[in-house]
Design an enzyme around this catalytic site. Sequence first.
Site, PDB file in Angstrom:
ATOM      1  CE  LYS A 163      -1.690   3.014   2.613  1.00 20.66           C
ATOM      2  NZ  LYS A 163      -1.758   4.156   1.683  1.00 20.66           N
ATOM      3  N   GLY A 193      -4.636   3.251  -1.980  1.00 20.92           N
ATOM      4  CA  GLY A 193      -5.799   3.420  -1.100  1.00 20.92           C
ATOM      5  C   GLY A 193      -5.434   4.210   0.134  1.00 20.92           C
ATOM      6  N   GLY A 209      -4.908   4.983   4.144  1.00 23.40           N
ATOM      7  CA  GLY A 209      -4.314   4.236   5.245  1.00 23.40           C
ATOM      8  C   GLY A 209      -5.350   3.608   6.155  1.00 23.40           C
ATOM      9  CB  VAL A 254      -5.773  -0.025   1.533  1.00 20.38           C
ATOM     10  CG1 VAL A 254      -4.817  -1.088   1.045  1.00 20.38           C
ATOM     11  CG2 VAL A 254      -6.850   0.249   0.484  1.00 20.38           C
ATOM     12  N   GLY A 255      -4.721   0.191   4.487  1.00 21.60           N
ATOM     13  CA  GLY A 255      -3.681  -0.085   5.491  1.00 21.60           C
ATOM     14  C   GLY A 255      -4.268  -0.788   6.709  1.00 21.60           C
ATOM     15  CD  GLU A 277      13.187   1.382   9.480  1.00 23.87           C
ATOM     16  OE1 GLU A 277      13.567   2.339  10.187  1.00 23.87           O
ATOM     17  OE2 GLU A 277      13.857   0.354   9.311  1.00 23.87           O
ATOM     18  CB  CYS A 310      12.730   9.699   8.683  1.00 17.32           C
ATOM     19  SG  CYS A 310      13.648   8.660   7.529  1.00 17.32           S
ATOM     20  CD  GLU A 326       9.466  13.310  11.830  1.00 11.36           C
ATOM     21  OE1 GLU A 326       8.307  12.836  11.871  1.00 11.36           O
ATOM     22  OE2 GLU A 326      10.424  12.700  11.352  1.00 11.36           O
TER      23      GLU A 326
HETATM   24  P1  NAD Z   1       1.886   8.636   7.650  1.00 11.75           P
HETATM   25  O1  NAD Z   1       2.183   7.857   8.876  1.00 11.75           O
HETATM   26  O2  NAD Z   1       0.802   9.618   7.687  1.00 11.75           O
HETATM   27  O3  NAD Z   1       1.549   7.660   6.431  1.00 11.75           O
HETATM   28  C1  NAD Z   1       2.423   6.640   6.028  1.00 11.75           C
HETATM   29  C2  NAD Z   1       1.631   5.572   5.314  1.00 11.75           C
HETATM   30  O4  NAD Z   1       0.757   4.948   6.257  1.00 11.75           O
HETATM   31  C3  NAD Z   1       0.742   6.089   4.182  1.00 11.75           C
HETATM   32  O5  NAD Z   1       0.746   5.148   3.129  1.00 11.75           O
HETATM   33  C4  NAD Z   1      -0.624   6.154   4.841  1.00 11.75           C
HETATM   34  O6  NAD Z   1      -1.696   6.058   3.921  1.00 11.75           O
HETATM   35  C5  NAD Z   1      -0.569   4.933   5.745  1.00 11.75           C
HETATM   36  N1  NAD Z   1      -1.504   4.935   6.870  1.00 11.75           N
HETATM   37  C6  NAD Z   1      -2.108   5.999   7.438  1.00 11.75           C
HETATM   38  N2  NAD Z   1      -2.952   5.572   8.418  1.00 11.75           N
HETATM   39  C7  NAD Z   1      -2.835   4.226   8.469  1.00 11.75           C
HETATM   40  C8  NAD Z   1      -3.436   3.223   9.274  1.00 11.75           C
HETATM   41  N3  NAD Z   1      -4.317   3.512  10.238  1.00 11.75           N
HETATM   42  N4  NAD Z   1      -3.096   1.926   9.055  1.00 11.75           N
HETATM   43  C9  NAD Z   1      -2.183   1.601   8.122  1.00 11.75           C
HETATM   44  N5  NAD Z   1      -1.606   2.508   7.310  1.00 11.75           N
HETATM   45  C10 NAD Z   1      -1.916   3.813   7.491  1.00 11.75           C
HETATM   46  O7  NAD Z   1       3.287   9.288   7.244  1.00 11.75           O
HETATM   47  P2  NAD Z   1       3.557  10.280   6.044  1.00 11.75           P
HETATM   48  O8  NAD Z   1       2.991  11.595   6.440  1.00 11.75           O
HETATM   49  O9  NAD Z   1       3.167   9.645   4.764  1.00 11.75           O
HETATM   50  O10 NAD Z   1       5.165  10.338   6.088  1.00 11.75           O
HETATM   51  C11 NAD Z   1       5.859  11.172   6.930  1.00 11.75           C
HETATM   52  C12 NAD Z   1       6.339  10.412   8.169  1.00 11.75           C
HETATM   53  O11 NAD Z   1       7.095   9.282   7.782  1.00 11.75           O
HETATM   54  C13 NAD Z   1       7.270  11.242   9.020  1.00 11.75           C
HETATM   55  O12 NAD Z   1       6.919  11.118  10.380  1.00 11.75           O
HETATM   56  C14 NAD Z   1       8.634  10.620   8.782  1.00 11.75           C
HETATM   57  O13 NAD Z   1       9.563  10.771   9.815  1.00 11.75           O
HETATM   58  C15 NAD Z   1       8.289   9.193   8.557  1.00 11.75           C
HETATM   59  N6  NAD Z   1       9.359   8.530   7.802  1.00 11.75           N
HETATM   60  C16 NAD Z   1      10.159   7.623   8.430  1.00 11.75           C
HETATM   61  C17 NAD Z   1      11.199   7.018   7.744  1.00 11.75           C
HETATM   62  C18 NAD Z   1      12.098   6.001   8.396  1.00 11.75           C
HETATM   63  O14 NAD Z   1      12.712   5.226   7.671  1.00 11.75           O
HETATM   64  N7  NAD Z   1      12.197   5.957   9.702  1.00 11.75           N
HETATM   65  C19 NAD Z   1      11.405   7.324   6.412  1.00 11.75           C
HETATM   66  C20 NAD Z   1      10.567   8.235   5.796  1.00 11.75           C
HETATM   67  C21 NAD Z   1       9.524   8.832   6.501  1.00 11.75           C
END
Ligand code: NAD
Length: 474
Positions: free
Chosen positions: A169, A200, A202, A205-206, A244, A278, A377
């Site tokens: 996803k 989809g 989060g 689908v997530g 991550e 990140c 962050e």
């Molecule tokens: P997010 O957590 O909002 O979304 C990440 C993914 O999770 C998306 O595909 C989203 O649709 C999905 N998602 C959202 N709600 C969900 C749920 N309830 N169940 C399952 N999946 C769900 O993050 P973002 O805004 O897309 O990305 C930014 C964040 O990602 C920042 O906090 C950043 O630090 C982190 N990040 C971490 C790393 C790492 O390797 N540690 C790398 C890149 C980004």
Amino acid sequence: MRTIDRIYIDGQFVLPHGTELFDLHNPATDEVIGRVRLGDVEDTRAAIAAAKRAFASWSRTTKADRLALLQRMHSAMAAKRDQLIEAITVEYGAPVSRSSWMADHAATSFLDAARALEKYDLIQKIGTAEVVMEPIGVAGLITPWNSNASFICNKLAYALAAGCTAVIKPSEMSATQTQVVLEALHEADAPAGVFNIVNGRGDVVGAEMTANPDISKISFTGSTAVGKSIMRAAADTMKRVTLELGGKSPTVILEDADFATAIPLALQAGLGNNGQACINGTRILIPAARTDEAMALAKTYIAGIKTGDPRDPETMIGPMVSQTQYERVERYIRVGIEEGASLVAGGEGHPEGLGGYFVRPTLFANVTNDMTIAREEIFGPVLCLISYEDEADAIRIANDTSYGLYAYVISSNSQRATAIASQIQAGRVSINGAQHDPEVPFGGFKQSGIGREYGVFGLQSYLEPKALLGAVRA
Ligand code: NAD
């Protein structure tokens, strides 16, 4: 305007059962550049069922079979390099220097995983037993928008190397990039169902992937808040998780450093990927006695940074990914001012002459580590200069955070820097640089996550050890 209306299930591009259309934007202009039709729970279940069927045979493939597919996937991704750079630049706003790195990383991930598999003993003799490293099952891979294509490829490469099949996803905001990846990987001629991709939301689908008993593991990259909710939901089916998550990484500049190079290096480590990485070093720790010098050098360096058109090779900072992200970053700049930090560069509002979701690269000084801008962050080009008294104070401040993903140490004495680095609680610490090595583990201490990706550690995260005691082989 383009509509992406296919997801990928069982080796086929199919129209999703879900009907919601989601707008895709060019963040440099705010213009809608396309739409993606999102999958729903029914689509997710169909993808999981396909991955489960494919697991029966893919899990029993030889190393040679897996290496051959990884090689084909690498070639297929490398062939789409230009298309992927274009998609990342337009849809996400990464400057072209960064999007090129991301596109290359997407392709080389498959070779990195192949190298890890090649060297790894899937059957090991330990004590009196034969320990067989078995693929864990169907893996659910969930990616964020800040490097969607390379996260898809990296997670998928290691999952397939281990003998898992996958349901992916991707970020719903990155559908153009996902489509390029998908079209490339389709060319690699994988057995049907070995990987499936469902665009989809989060929470639709997530959430289904996290709850579904036919998924054995979730590998998630994204925010700490969503990571926690996945961990809670995954407990019901005892899924393995690799999370991550976010960071608030320190860059410790020692007093013996050459500030003329140390300050630019620290700012690059803080501002890379438009400040939406990140691993950004967002808390720059400087010796109190050299604060004025650090501020002056930083001000000059930031004044020379080009913010603007991501297609321009001179550009260092492109736009934030979305209006929401723009507003979030602006809010943090306001909070920094309200809490009494001093602006060295940047501030609220768009940079002169730019609209879209551009923000001004911003540096605060006189920041204390208890201020909101030093604790949370921000995920934008907003950095803090924090002064310390001595080495012990620097280490204390570096570790005074709920995160522990990354850290940087800069000194003219590498041995001294190494001694400091070994006292910082972070999954990776870069000494005098911002190196990346795909063989070494990547992941977080504390609330930056659980588990590791890359190299042997990444491979093992998709394997489950099974001990055969008294085993006899022909
Ligand atoms: P997010 O957590 O909002 O979304 C990440 C993914 O999770 C998306 O595909 C989203 O649709 C999905 N998602 C959202 N709600 C969900 C749920 N309830 N169940 C399952 N999946 C769900 O993050 P973002 O805004 O897309 O990305 C930014 C964040 O990602 C920042 O906090 C950043 O630090 C982190 N990040 C971490 C790393 C790492 O390797 N540690 C790398 C890149 C980004």
